[in-house]
Motif scaffolding. Structure first.
Motif, PDB file in Angstrom:
ATOM      1  N   LEU A  80     -23.897  61.695  37.190  1.00 31.93           N
ATOM      2  CA  LEU A  80     -23.910  62.347  38.497  1.00 31.93           C
ATOM      3  C   LEU A  80     -23.662  61.320  39.603  1.00 31.93           C
ATOM      4  O   LEU A  80     -23.007  61.626  40.604  1.00 31.93           O
ATOM      5  N   PHE A  81     -24.169  60.101  39.421  1.00 33.10           N
ATOM      6  CA  PHE A  81     -23.891  59.034  40.385  1.00 33.10           C
ATOM      7  C   PHE A  81     -22.393  58.770  40.457  1.00 33.10           C
ATOM      8  O   PHE A  81     -21.825  58.605  41.540  1.00 33.10           O
ATOM      9  N   VAL A  82     -21.756  58.705  39.286  1.00 27.80           N
ATOM     10  CA  VAL A  82     -20.312  58.458  39.231  1.00 27.80           C
ATOM     11  C   VAL A  82     -19.560  59.592  39.922  1.00 27.80           C
ATOM     12  O   VAL A  82     -18.637  59.358  40.713  1.00 27.80           O
ATOM     13  N   LEU A 128     -26.420  50.696  44.314  1.00 26.43           N
ATOM     14  CA  LEU A 128     -27.133  51.692  43.528  1.00 26.43           C
ATOM     15  C   LEU A 128     -27.062  51.353  42.042  1.00 26.43           C
ATOM     16  O   LEU A 128     -28.077  51.418  41.328  1.00 26.43           O
ATOM     17  N   MET A 129     -25.875  50.978  41.563  1.00 31.31           N
ATOM     18  CA  MET A 129     -25.718  50.614  40.162  1.00 31.31           C
ATOM     19  C   MET A 129     -26.545  49.376  39.812  1.00 31.31           C
ATOM     20  O   MET A 129     -27.125  49.278  38.734  1.00 31.31           O
ATOM     21  N   MET A 134     -27.544  49.000  35.820  1.00 30.28           N
ATOM     22  CA  MET A 134     -26.298  49.237  35.090  1.00 30.28           C
ATOM     23  C   MET A 134     -25.269  48.137  35.316  1.00 30.28           C
ATOM     24  O   MET A 134     -24.291  48.044  34.578  1.00 30.28           O
ATOM     25  N   LEU A 135     -25.478  47.357  36.348  1.00 30.08           N
ATOM     26  CA  LEU A 135     -24.463  46.405  36.770  1.00 30.08           C
ATOM     27  C   LEU A 135     -25.047  45.006  36.780  1.00 30.08           C
ATOM     28  O   LEU A 135     -26.164  44.783  37.258  1.00 30.08           O
ATOM     29  N   SER A 136     -24.298  44.076  36.233  1.00 25.32           N
ATOM     30  CA  SER A 136     -24.721  42.683  36.270  1.00 25.32           C
ATOM     31  C   SER A 136     -23.587  41.860  36.875  1.00 25.32           C
ATOM     32  O   SER A 136     -22.422  42.257  36.798  1.00 25.32           O
ATOM     33  N   PRO A 137     -23.905  40.703  37.450  1.00 23.97           N
ATOM     34  CA  PRO A 137     -22.845  39.839  37.995  1.00 23.97           C
ATOM     35  C   PRO A 137     -22.148  39.016  36.917  1.00 23.97           C
ATOM     36  O   PRO A 137     -21.404  38.095  37.231  1.00 23.97           O
ATOM     37  N   ALA A 257     -15.179  52.170  35.503  1.00 22.01           N
ATOM     38  CA  ALA A 257     -15.012  50.777  35.082  1.00 22.01           C
ATOM     39  C   ALA A 257     -16.254  49.952  35.402  1.00 22.01           C
ATOM     40  O   ALA A 257     -16.707  49.134  34.595  1.00 22.01           O
ATOM     41  N   PHE A 258     -16.826  50.188  36.569  1.00 18.13           N
ATOM     42  CA  PHE A 258     -18.017  49.414  36.953  1.00 18.13           C
ATOM     43  C   PHE A 258     -19.278  49.950  36.280  1.00 18.13           C
ATOM     44  O   PHE A 258     -20.197  49.185  35.974  1.00 18.13           O
TER      45      PHE A 258
END
Length: 341
Positions: A80-82, A128-129, A134-137, A257-258
């Motif tokens: 839903l975020f996507v 938010l991610m 869900m997201l890392s650098p 992709a992200f």
């Protein structure tokens, strides 16, 4: 089974919505203004209804709620975020389309207005991610199955501009009947494949993150919505997606992709988008540097091939095939990412 349901619902709702929306857009005289500096034969498309992207935006929304209802009840909202992220870009496109129709011109929002709105949306999504874990650098490198570790600040700047660039690249690709939709179908299929975890049997896979299945569900809905839309958008198009649809598609591709935490895969799955954008940049830059000389007969790239004598159908078929081949290459490029150690 939920992936199949997602595809079917998105396709069905998009098709039914088209039966209602296309006549309404004609009634409201929501016709596309054609650029005068484009191919002369495109002037026959003047007045074709635009903002048709609303039909697959609706279809995808209904599909992910219907097919993902159990996930929602469990408190899982990643897909839903996507969708909402893509929807924000679709809203920017809708405002742009509305301004064009209101002023009966080919220009809506200014380039700066669109850039700032898109940049704000990109930064909000990335934060938010990051907050959701869900997201890392750690920037994953396809083929090499390794990571480049970046600081969060550097990654945020990089990621925001990649998102904005991707969204606008998809927008540029939407130049002839059925092109953007057809090119994006293999991209949607790639992301659906990755989320399902259907990799070659000789690979021993580590466990995929739980939310990847949700991303696959969204990707299946995206695929179904585009197939439904192509029934109206194939040559000769009965309706155009407009910036409403193309910015939504760009937002969806970038967000996936992200969300999969592998943005560099966009180089492969977005190869056609990149070529289209580069052709535009090269043409404009060379024209200014040489005071009027051109590299291509016309930019972006799909218009160049049209000027070379290719029919719209041939351009779409070739570009979609290239997109498919690079998406297959992307499957190979990331197959080592989830290998058990």
């Amino acid at each position: 089974m939920s992936y199949i349901l997602s595809f079917i619902v998105a396709f069905g709702v998009t098709f039914i919505a088209g039966q209602i929306l296309v006549p309404l857009l004609r009634k409201w005289k929501a016709g596309q203004s054609i650029r005068e500096d484009g191919p002369t034969w495109h002037m026959s498309k003047q007045g074709t209804p635009t903002m048709g992207g609303l039909m697959f935006i609706l279809g995808i929304g209904v599909a992910i709620v219907t097919a993902g209802w159990e996930e929602i009840q469990r408190g899982n909202f990643i897909y839903l975020f996507v969708y909402l992220f893509a929807l924000v870009f679709g809203a920017i496109g809708f405002v742009d389309d509305f301004q064009k129709l209101r002023h009966h011109a080919n220009e809506g929002l200014t380039a700066l207005q669109k850039f700032l709105l898109q940049l704000a949306a990109a930064v909000a999504f990335l934060c938010l991610m990051r907050y959701e874990g869900m997201l890392s650098p750690n920037l994953y490198i396809p083929f090499f199955n390794t990571y480049v570790v970046l600081s969060w600040g550097v990654y945020l700047v990089f990621a925001a501009f990649v998102i904005v660039g991707t969204v606008n690249a998809v927008n540029i690709t939407d130049g002839i009947d059925g092109l953007s939709s057809s090119v994006t179908l293999p991209v949607a299929a790639f992301f659906a494949w990755e989320g399902c975890g259907y990799m070659p049997q000789y690979l021993v896979l580590a466990a995929l993150p739980v939310y990847y299945g949700q991303l696959s569900l969204f990707s299946a809905a995206l695929f179904g919505g585009l197939v439904g839309f192509l029934l109206y958008n194939h040559y000769p198009a009965k309706v155009f997606m407009g910036d409403t649809g193309s910015l939504f598609l760009g937002g969806a591709v970038a967000a996936l992709a992200f969300a999969y935490d592998m943005p560099l895969v966009l180089i492969l799955v977005g190869f056609v988008y990149i070529c289209e954008t580069l052709s535009d940049i090269i043409q404009v830059s060379y024209f200014k540097l040489t005071h009027g000389k051109r590299v291509f007969k016309m930019a972006p790239l799909h218009h160049h091939f049209e000027m070379c004598g290719w029919s719209e159908k041939k351009v779409v078929a070739v570009f979609a095939t290239v997109s498919l081949l690079f998406c297959l290459l992307a499957v190979v490029a990331v197959q080592g990412r989830f290998l058990a150690m």
